[in-house]
Design an enzyme around this catalytic site. Structure first.
Site, short mmCIF file in Angstrom:
data_model
loop_
_atom_site.label_atom_id
_atom_site.label_comp_id
_atom_site.label_asym_id
_atom_site.label_seq_id
_atom_site.Cartn_x
_atom_site.Cartn_y
_atom_site.Cartn_z
N GLN A 270 39.32 -36.44 -35.79
CA GLN A 270 38.55 -37.66 -36.06
C GLN A 270 37.99 -37.70 -37.47
OE1 GLN A 270 35.65 -36.50 -32.89
NE2 GLN A 270 34.09 -37.19 -34.34
N CYS B 85 34.72 -40.11 -31.77
CA CYS B 85 35.13 -39.33 -30.60
C CYS B 85 35.41 -40.23 -29.40
CB CYS B 85 34.08 -38.30 -30.26
SG CYS B 85 32.42 -38.99 -29.98
N HIS C 118 28.75 -36.61 -27.46
CA HIS C 118 30.12 -36.41 -27.92
C HIS C 118 31.08 -36.71 -26.78
CE1 HIS C 118 33.40 -34.93 -30.31
NE2 HIS C 118 33.66 -33.94 -29.47
#
Length: 303
Positions: free
Chosen positions: A106, A112, A246
């Site tokens: 990323q 994410c 995340h």
């Protein structure tokens, strides 16, 4: 510096980065020498970043992202899904079964959520059609206005976009840039994969186990990031802390020869982090899953 193609603007920055590097290395060596952990830490491309910088760059501040109260079109839990498995096998590995594309990166962007979404869509597409096609995270970055590009987002919102937009283009047709572009470039593009809906998984590892038996599953974890920043191998089993989020993709589960149960997780930090881009996270030891892994899971569906 050579291994990770690092360069710094001047000697002052280089000296500062080297100081941070040494501090991280001391922490890694001290942790590993303790010898009482089920996993090891190691140097990687994040080793010249301070914990604060890593958190700000690679994770999403939980205060900036509110979990959506999404209405799911096909029921709101795994229990409503016809593919529910009563007796899951001892282990599942969707990488070995050919339903997971290569690890991607990323970059320095909080995308994410897009990578987690794409991995789950790639997985169910391969399972249903036999075609494993890398799909476009950049399309989500540019075109999904319900999420926030590099500022973070949620897979459930992204699944909603994929369904309403009639699919995702391939990665090759709409490649990742590492930032949100000014315009959505899907006009005239060919959708390489489509979904007909999406569902959430009931909270708890039992429900997640059954979901992962059927397909790769997106989820969101809470963490502060410091230990995870340096993860290298083994079954990660440390409380993640809090303060940031995340998104990851659970692509299997199993147990080590020593009997440690784990979730197999695909990450989006490149292949130089973790076990060639993957992490094993301990299973069946914390209510709701380690780092809350089993609290906010969801997956796309294809009729």
């Amino acid at each position: 510096m050579a291994h990770h193609a690092r360069s710094y603007k001047d000697d002052v920055e280089k000296a500062n980065r080297f100081k941070i590097f040494k501090q991280n290395l001391e922490f890694i060596e001290s942790f590993n020498k303790a010898g009482n952990h089920s996993y090891k830490l190691g140097l990687n491309k994040f080793s010249d970043m301070s914990p604060k910088e890593f958190k700000a760059t690679m994770l999403t501040d939980e205060n900036n992202i509110v979990h959506p109260a999404t209405k799911f079109p096909k029921g709101n839990s795994l229990g409503n899904n016809e593919s529910t498995v009563i007796d899951p096998p001892n282990s599942v590995n969707w990488v070995e079964r050919g339903a997971v594309t290569a690890i991607r990166d990323q970059l320095k962007c909080g995308a994410c959520w897009a990578f987690s979404t794409v991995a789950a869509v790639e997985g169910i597409t391969q399972i249903k059609t036999g075609r494993l096609v890398p799909l476009s995270e950049q399309q989500l970055m540019d075109c999904d206005e319900t999420n926030n590009g590099c500022g973070g987002g949620w897979p459930t919102k992204a699944f909603q976009y994929v369904q309403e937009a009639n699919g995702l283009m391939s990665e090759s047709d709409y490649p990742y840039k590492g930032y949100k572009q000014a315009t959505c470039a899907t006009t005239g593009g060919y959708a390489a994969a489509t979904i007909t809906g999406f569902d959430q998984v009931e909270q708890g590892e039992d429900a997640l186990l059954q979901a992962v038996t059927n397909q790769p599953v997106s989820t969101v974890i809470s963490l502060d990031g410091y230990v995870l920043q340096h993860y290298e191998s083994g079954v990660f089993a440390t409380d993640c802390g809090s303060g940031a989020s995340h998104a990851i993709t659970v692509v299997g589960y199993g147990a080590t020869m020593e009997g440690d149960k784990y979730w197999l997780v695909k990450n989006s930090w490149g292949t130089t982090w973790g076990e060639n881009g993957y992490i094993k996270m301990v299973r069946d030891v914390v209510e709701g899953g380690l780092c809350g892994l089993a609290k906010m899971a969801s997956y796309p569906t294809i009729d």
